[in-house]
Design an enzyme around this catalytic site. Structure first.
Site, PDB file in Angstrom:
ATOM      1  N   GLY A 203       0.821  -1.210   0.000  1.00  0.00           N
ATOM      2  CA  GLY A 203       0.000   0.000   0.000  1.00  0.00           C
ATOM      3  C   GLY A 203       0.850   1.254   0.000  1.00  0.00           C
ATOM      4  N   PHE A 204       0.187   2.365   0.151  1.00  0.00           N
ATOM      5  CA  PHE A 204       0.885   3.657   0.096  1.00  0.00           C
ATOM      6  C   PHE A 204       1.890   3.790   1.241  1.00  0.00           C
ATOM      7  CE2 PHE A 204      -0.016   7.929   2.168  1.00  0.00           C
ATOM      8  CZ  PHE A 204       1.136   8.527   1.676  1.00  0.00           C
TER       9      PHE A 204
ATOM     10  N   ASP B  97       0.109  -8.979   1.440  1.00  0.00           N
ATOM     11  CA  ASP B  97      -0.829  -7.991   0.895  1.00  0.00           C
ATOM     12  C   ASP B  97      -1.748  -8.715  -0.091  1.00  0.00           C
ATOM     13  OD1 ASP B  97      -1.933  -5.669  -0.587  1.00  0.00           O
ATOM     14  OD2 ASP B  97      -0.413  -4.544   0.521  1.00  0.00           O
TER      15      ASP B  97
ATOM     16  N   GLY C  94      -3.717  -2.011  -2.478  1.00  0.00           N
ATOM     17  CA  GLY C  94      -2.286  -1.823  -2.737  1.00  0.00           C
ATOM     18  C   GLY C  94      -1.943  -2.320  -4.132  1.00  0.00           C
TER      19      GLY C  94
ATOM     20  N   LEU D 202      -0.318  -2.968   8.855  1.00  0.00           N
ATOM     21  CA  LEU D 202      -0.951  -1.859   8.130  1.00  0.00           C
ATOM     22  C   LEU D 202      -2.123  -2.309   7.268  1.00  0.00           C
ATOM     23  CD1 LEU D 202       2.303  -1.105   8.362  1.00  0.00           C
ATOM     24  CD2 LEU D 202       1.607   0.812   6.935  1.00  0.00           C
TER      25      LEU D 202
ATOM     26  N   TYR E 107     -15.510   2.549  10.377  1.00  0.00           N
ATOM     27  CA  TYR E 107     -14.034   2.538  10.344  1.00  0.00           C
ATOM     28  C   TYR E 107     -13.481   2.929  11.714  1.00  0.00           C
ATOM     29  CZ  TYR E 107      -9.299   3.553   8.608  1.00  0.00           C
ATOM     30  OH  TYR E 107      -7.953   3.571   8.410  1.00  0.00           O
TER      31      TYR E 107
ATOM     32  N   LYS F 144     -11.434   0.377  14.148  1.00  0.00           N
ATOM     33  CA  LYS F 144     -10.064   0.690  14.559  1.00  0.00           C
ATOM     34  C   LYS F 144      -9.964   0.857  16.076  1.00  0.00           C
ATOM     35  CE  LYS F 144      -7.336   0.700  10.980  1.00  0.00           C
ATOM     36  NZ  LYS F 144      -6.080  -0.073  10.977  1.00  0.00           N
TER      37      LYS F 144
END
Ligand code: UDP
Length: 354
Positions: free
Chosen positions: A24-25, A45, A50, A90, A163, A167
């Site tokens: 991903g980023f 991943d 991603g 992540l 979200y 989290k």
């Protein structure tokens, strides 16, 4: 990774490190940083948001191993973690747009997937850095959000809040596994991290607006544009994540990692247009059109970074102008947008970074 790490490595120990979401980023920048520190790195991943392209610069490195798989698959997670001594977690369903459109997927990945990673880490006695988000603070518009600030969330039946809810559960799981089962875990909360390789496909404002400015399209600013954020550059955040993971004082703790400058989205749009010498206009789009009826935005989100500063010397260094130029250069290179395709854009400002 572009830019120079702001801190020297915390120690000279090398690790075999699992990075979930490493394509991903933020993950891909972290992988490059860990490889530069000498680690062996395993990336897990599922390439849903991603992309292998994000790791193209590291693909030939013999210390990098790629695994295409989901954190929802416990067997895969166990295999990926084989002989790893630490994990940066992540992998997540991210982006407001994605969460609003696919709340079930977001809940499953962000809750069940994270618990799979935490339990596998306990079995292998690996340490964990759980990457969380400023979304957990919800609508709290405090002048500076501290790690122990209250969370103010809307109706749990609104998918927007799933979200933040998921989290928050992840963090609670991490803390409970730490306290009850001895998991060595630290948590970081990222505040609007931006930089090269972030895609606008899942609604993130920064790459969206930069891409629109490059194409000469109107910059779509949602609501009245007076909502504010503090954007942080990925090259400032990644070295701090690694130092926090290494620090034994971080065990069971959460740390904000955000930007230093508060800016409204309208001013961000203006700054992007000015920096890129673009002839685009700004278009205000009502939230109901941008998302779904009843959508609630955060009016303001300002971090207090002093806890991470005290622990590892975290201090954002990269200016917004530099980040705009880096993101623009990256978009041009990745999408092979030539100046022919963008006749309305003056590219003078970009010459220095291309
Ligand atoms: N936003 C915008 N135009 C866009 C995408 C987002 O004005 O094309 C707004 C969005 O409504 C929010 C802010 O920009 O107020 C930041 O949005 P993003 O999804 O990047 O991050 P988050 O909402 O999680 O802070």
């Amino acid at each position: 990774m572009s830019g120079v790490p702001i801190y020297p490595p915390a120690d000279t120990t090398t690790h075999r490190t699992l990075v979930t979401g490493g394509a991903g980023f933020v993950g891909s920048h972290l992988v490059e940083h860990l490889l530069a520190l000498g680690d062996e790195v395993v990336v897990l991943d599922d390439l849903s948001t991603g992309s292998a392209r994000n790791l193209a610069g590291a693909a030939e490195n013999p210390r990098l191993q790629m695994m295409d798989g989901s954190i929802l698959n416990t067997k895969t997670v166990g295999q990926a973690m084989e002989s790893c001594d630490r994990v940066f977690h992540l992998a997540a369903a991210v982006g407001v747009k994605l969460i609003v459109e696919q709340p079930l997927r977001g809940l499953r990945i962000n809750i069940h997937g994270t618990e799979n990673v935490l339990t596998a880490a306990i079995e292998r006695q690996a340490s964990v850095l759980l990457v969380s988000t400023s979304e957990v603070y919800g609508k709290n518009t405090a002048d500076r959000l501290r790690e122990d600030s209250d969370r103010i969330l809307g109706d749990p039946l609104l998918s927007r809040w799933t979200y933040a809810g998921a989290k928050g559960i992840d963090e609670a799981f991490a803390k409970a596994y730490c306290d009850q089962e001895g998991l060595d875990v630290a948590i970081v909360r990222l505040f609007n991290t931006v930089g090269p390789r972030q895609t606008g496909r899942y609604g993130m404002v920064f790459p969206n607006l930069v891409g629109q400015a490059l194409r000469g399209h109107p910059l779509t600013v949602f609501g009245d544009g007076k909502q504010t954020r503090c954007f942080s550059a990925v090259e400032d955040v990644v070295p701090a994540m690694v130092r926090i993971e290494r620090d034994p004082r971080a065990r069971g703790q959460a740390y904000n990692l955000g930007g230093a400058r508060e800016i409204s989205i309208l001013d961000l749009a203006r700054e992007i247009i000015r920096t890129l010498d673009s002839r685009s206009d700004i278009e205000l789009i009502p939230y109901d059109q941008a998302y779904a009826p009843g959508f609630e935005d955060m009016r303001r989100r300002v971090p207090d970074n002093s806890k991470a500063n005290a622990l590892v010397g975290y201090e954002p260094q990269t200016s917004l102008t530099t980040t705009i130029l880096r993101v623009a250069a990256d978009l041009l290179a990745r999408e092979r947008l030539s100046s022919d395709a963008m006749p309305l854009v003056g590219t003078g400002a970009l010459r220095g970074v291309l």
